[in-house]
Design an enzyme around this catalytic site. Structure first.
Site, PDB file in Angstrom:
ATOM      1  N   HIS A 250      -8.764 -21.426   6.589  1.00 45.22           N
ATOM      2  CA  HIS A 250      -7.835 -21.124   7.680  1.00 45.22           C
ATOM      3  C   HIS A 250      -8.605 -20.473   8.812  1.00 45.22           C
ATOM      4  O   HIS A 250      -9.539 -19.725   8.570  1.00 45.22           O
ATOM      5  CB  HIS A 250      -6.716 -20.182   7.192  1.00 45.22           C
ATOM      6  CG  HIS A 250      -5.539 -20.174   8.110  1.00 45.22           C
ATOM      7  ND1 HIS A 250      -5.449 -19.337   9.190  1.00 45.22           N
ATOM      8  CD2 HIS A 250      -4.411 -20.932   8.110  1.00 45.22           C
ATOM      9  CE1 HIS A 250      -4.317 -19.573   9.827  1.00 45.22           C
ATOM     10  NE2 HIS A 250      -3.663 -20.535   9.203  1.00 45.22           N
ATOM     11  N   GLU A 309      -0.652 -24.811   2.806  1.00 44.03           N
ATOM     12  CA  GLU A 309      -0.375 -26.213   2.512  1.00 44.03           C
ATOM     13  C   GLU A 309      -0.489 -26.557   1.031  1.00 44.03           C
ATOM     14  O   GLU A 309       0.114 -27.521   0.575  1.00 44.03           O
ATOM     15  CB  GLU A 309      -1.321 -27.113   3.327  1.00 44.03           C
ATOM     16  CG  GLU A 309      -1.268 -26.907   4.826  1.00 44.03           C
ATOM     17  CD  GLU A 309       0.002 -27.425   5.461  1.00 44.03           C
ATOM     18  OE1 GLU A 309       1.076 -27.296   4.847  1.00 44.03           O
ATOM     19  OE2 GLU A 309      -0.084 -27.943   6.579  1.00 44.03           O
TER      20      GLU A 309
HETATM   21  N1  ACO Z   1     -13.116 -27.511   2.422  1.00 44.60           N
HETATM   22  C1  ACO Z   1     -14.454 -27.505   2.499  1.00 44.60           C
HETATM   23  N2  ACO Z   1     -15.127 -26.910   3.481  1.00 44.60           N
HETATM   24  C2  ACO Z   1     -14.422 -26.290   4.441  1.00 44.60           C
HETATM   25  C3  ACO Z   1     -13.021 -26.254   4.414  1.00 44.60           C
HETATM   26  C4  ACO Z   1     -12.378 -26.897   3.347  1.00 44.60           C
HETATM   27  N3  ACO Z   1     -11.043 -26.903   3.268  1.00 44.60           N
HETATM   28  N4  ACO Z   1     -12.581 -25.571   5.501  1.00 44.60           N
HETATM   29  C5  ACO Z   1     -13.658 -25.194   6.177  1.00 44.60           C
HETATM   30  N5  ACO Z   1     -14.764 -25.627   5.544  1.00 44.60           N
HETATM   31  C6  ACO Z   1     -16.153 -25.395   5.927  1.00 44.60           C
HETATM   32  C7  ACO Z   1     -16.566 -26.306   7.085  1.00 44.60           C
HETATM   33  O1  ACO Z   1     -17.082 -27.535   6.640  1.00 44.60           O
HETATM   34  C8  ACO Z   1     -17.615 -25.436   7.733  1.00 44.60           C
HETATM   35  O2  ACO Z   1     -18.785 -25.484   6.948  1.00 44.60           O
HETATM   36  P1  ACO Z   1     -20.231 -25.595   7.625  1.00 44.60           P
HETATM   37  O3  ACO Z   1     -20.340 -24.432   8.545  1.00 44.60           O
HETATM   38  O4  ACO Z   1     -21.141 -25.559   6.456  1.00 44.60           O
HETATM   39  O5  ACO Z   1     -20.205 -26.894   8.381  1.00 44.60           O
HETATM   40  C9  ACO Z   1     -17.047 -24.034   7.583  1.00 44.60           C
HETATM   41  O6  ACO Z   1     -16.240 -24.073   6.435  1.00 44.60           O
HETATM   42  C10 ACO Z   1     -16.228 -23.565   8.766  1.00 44.60           C
HETATM   43  O7  ACO Z   1     -15.367 -24.578   9.134  1.00 44.60           O
HETATM   44  P2  ACO Z   1     -14.599 -24.600  10.513  1.00 44.60           P
HETATM   45  O8  ACO Z   1     -14.180 -26.003  10.821  1.00 44.60           O
HETATM   46  O9  ACO Z   1     -15.382 -23.875  11.561  1.00 44.60           O
HETATM   47  O10 ACO Z   1     -13.355 -23.715  10.216  1.00 44.60           O
HETATM   48  P3  ACO Z   1     -12.081 -23.680  11.110  1.00 44.60           P
HETATM   49  O11 ACO Z   1     -11.670 -22.281  11.219  1.00 44.60           O
HETATM   50  O12 ACO Z   1     -12.250 -24.416  12.376  1.00 44.60           O
HETATM   51  O13 ACO Z   1     -11.083 -24.564  10.225  1.00 44.60           O
HETATM   52  C11 ACO Z   1      -9.288 -25.421   9.065  1.00 44.60           C
HETATM   53  C12 ACO Z   1      -9.874 -24.172   9.753  1.00 44.60           C
HETATM   54  C13 ACO Z   1      -9.181 -26.563  10.099  1.00 44.60           C
HETATM   55  C14 ACO Z   1      -7.909 -25.113   8.528  1.00 44.60           C
HETATM   56  C15 ACO Z   1     -10.251 -25.852   7.914  1.00 44.60           C
HETATM   57  O14 ACO Z   1     -10.393 -24.789   6.986  1.00 44.60           O
HETATM   58  C16 ACO Z   1      -9.811 -27.112   7.212  1.00 44.60           C
HETATM   59  O15 ACO Z   1     -10.122 -28.210   7.680  1.00 44.60           O
HETATM   60  N6  ACO Z   1      -9.077 -27.009   6.048  1.00 44.60           N
HETATM   61  C17 ACO Z   1      -8.593 -28.161   5.361  1.00 44.60           C
HETATM   62  C18 ACO Z   1      -7.334 -28.704   6.032  1.00 44.60           C
HETATM   63  C19 ACO Z   1      -6.127 -27.797   5.798  1.00 44.60           C
HETATM   64  O16 ACO Z   1      -5.889 -27.328   4.696  1.00 44.60           O
HETATM   65  N7  ACO Z   1      -5.350 -27.595   6.890  1.00 44.60           N
HETATM   66  C20 ACO Z   1      -4.141 -26.763   6.877  1.00 44.60           C
HETATM   67  C21 ACO Z   1      -4.411 -25.442   7.522  1.00 44.60           C
HETATM   68  S1  ACO Z   1      -3.018 -24.376   7.430  1.00 44.60           S
HETATM   69  C22 ACO Z   1      -2.039 -24.840   8.716  1.00 44.60           C
HETATM   70  O17 ACO Z   1      -2.446 -25.252   9.731  1.00 44.60           O
HETATM   71  C23 ACO Z   1      -0.595 -24.733   8.546  1.00 44.60           C
END
Ligand code: ACO
Length: 373
Positions: A250, A309
């Site tokens: 998140h 989620e």
């Molecule tokens: N699984 C694996 N790796 C992840 C995940 C995940 N769910 N989420 C983040 N990461 C990793 C990224 O690959 C990145 O790694 P790196 O630096 O080695 O490349 C690091 O963690 C940071 O990722 P960001 O994209 O900078 O994190 P951000 O804060 O932008 O993303 C988000 C937040 C979009 C929710 C992300 O965690 C994600 O894609 N999760 C999966 C989708 C999801 O569950 N969405 C629902 C969110 S809740 C809502 O909106 C109601």
């Protein structure tokens, strides 16, 4: 904070009385109420009253607002047209719901707001029935919003526990600070376009898999994992392949999302009356534990925890919503937050218009480049 990545991370873009997300403590406050306090006991109508307070000239008392929301469901239903089923049944449900929402008249008054709050519940049920080849059912104004949504979907009255579980879901997701869809709604509202336009922007932003489109893929992953024993190997491979594990991570929370626990609690209560598949629940718990362990190992220092989620997927599945409809059900809850934020933005009275920094070529460079060709 460096915002070259386009994320606006850490930028404060609004002061709001509506909700506070404390990402360090894993706490969500909605207009002075802890999420835990309202998620188990309140009906969705009550939270609509809470969010709308002070944003309209007159707001009826809670019981009158329940009746008004019932009438608004009927008004939204009456806007359906005879050919809608044929035209919309093959679209992804969230796109069909967005198309129907776009028909709602714009305005800034309470009747407009209530129609918008009512509409996603009515249209989600209608669209999901059309996909099964059966006609949409008219709302029953006397029921609560959650009970009527389940009745319009399934064609039978839900049990009190099912209705309470959907209330918990809708209340839990009603508002959440300046998330992407709420920001989109506020930007549109600031132009004076009207509440319906702001809400359609919110639906469009919610649709994306990084925001409201994640819970369907959570179930796809559970199906692919199949058994608890397979969870670790499957999830490890997914991370090794560069996939994101849906339902984890998140932008704001650095600890477990408090909404995940609210929904897990609702699932437990629903399970007491036998409405939850125990094997599915056990598989999900095993997958959650495996995913958290893998993310801690493979992404150290990233604080990737369970988000809303993950248990949304299980709760909505237990309530009989098809996974393709999950984002629509999310919209049915979040819409009250979008409307309240839109009204709050309009009351501020100024257009949202940030600046950008141009980093493209200067005109001379472009000219030289053109000559060189
Ligand atoms: N699984 C694996 N790796 C992840 C995940 C995940 N769910 N989420 C983040 N990461 C990793 C990224 O690959 C990145 O790694 P790196 O630096 O080695 O490349 C690091 O963690 C940071 O990722 P960001 O994209 O900078 O994190 P951000 O804060 O932008 O993303 C988000 C937040 C979009 C929710 C992300 O965690 C994600 O894609 N999760 C999966 C989708 C999801 O569950 N969405 C629902 C969110 S809740 C809502 O909106 C109601």
């Amino acid at each position: 904070m460096n915002n070259d990545d386009g994320s606006l991370e850490g930028v404060v873009a609004a002061h709001t009385v509506l909700s506070e997300v404390d990402g360090e403590a894993g706490r969500l406050v909605i207009r002075g109420h802890e999420l835990d306090e309202i998620a188990q006991r309140w009906r969705y109508e009550d939270v609509v009253s809470l969010l709308f307070e002070g944003f309209f000239d007159t707001l009826p008392a809670a019981s009158a607002l329940r009746r008004a929301l019932g009438r608004a469901r009927r008004e939204a239903f009456e806007l359906l047209q005879p050919n809608d089923d044929a035209q919309l049944r093959r679209m992804p449900p969230i796109e069909a719901v967005r198309a129907l929402m776009a028909r709602l008249p714009d305005g800034d008054d309470l009747p407009t707001a209530l129609r918008l709050v009512a509409a996603p519940a009515v249209y989600t049920a209608a669209v999901m029935r059309w996909r099964l080849g059966v006609p949409a059912l008219a709302p029953d104004e006397a029921l609560t919003h959650a009970a009527d949504m389940l009745r319009m979907l399934h064609g039978r009255s839900p049990t009190p526990a099912q209705s309470a579980a959907l209330d918990t879901y809708l209340v839990t997701v009603c508002d959440h600070g300046l998330n992407a869809s709420t920001f989109a709604a506020r930007v549109v509202a600031s132009t004076g376009a009207g509440l319906a336009s702001a809400v359609v922007a919110g639906v469009s932003a919610l649709k994306g898999p990084l925001h409201g489109g994640a819970p369907g893929p959570v179930l796809d992953a559970l199906d692919a994992i199949g058994t608890a024993a397979n969870a670790r190997a499957w999830l490890e491979q997914a991370v090794a392949d560069g996939q994101r594990l849906m339902g984890f991570g998140h932008r704001i929370y650095r600890v477990r999302d408090p909404r995940a626990d609210a929904l897990k609690g609702a699932l437990g209560r629903l399970g007491e009356e036998g409405s939850v598949n125990a094997a599915r629940f056990a598989l999900a718990e095993a997958a959650e534990q495996a995913a958290l362990a893998i993310l801690r190992e493979k992404k150290p220092g990233r604080a990737l925890e369970t988000n809303v989620e993950f248990y949304t997927a299980l709760l909505l599945e237990a309530l009989g919503f098809g996974r393709e409809s999950f984002t629509c059900v999310f919209a049915a809850g979040r819409v009250s937050g979008w409307v309240a934020h839109a009204r709050e933005q309009v009351k501020k009275g100024r257009l949202i218009r940030p600046q950008s920094v141009y980093v493209g070529p200067a005109p001379e460079e472009s000219g030289e480049a053109a000559l060189a060709h």
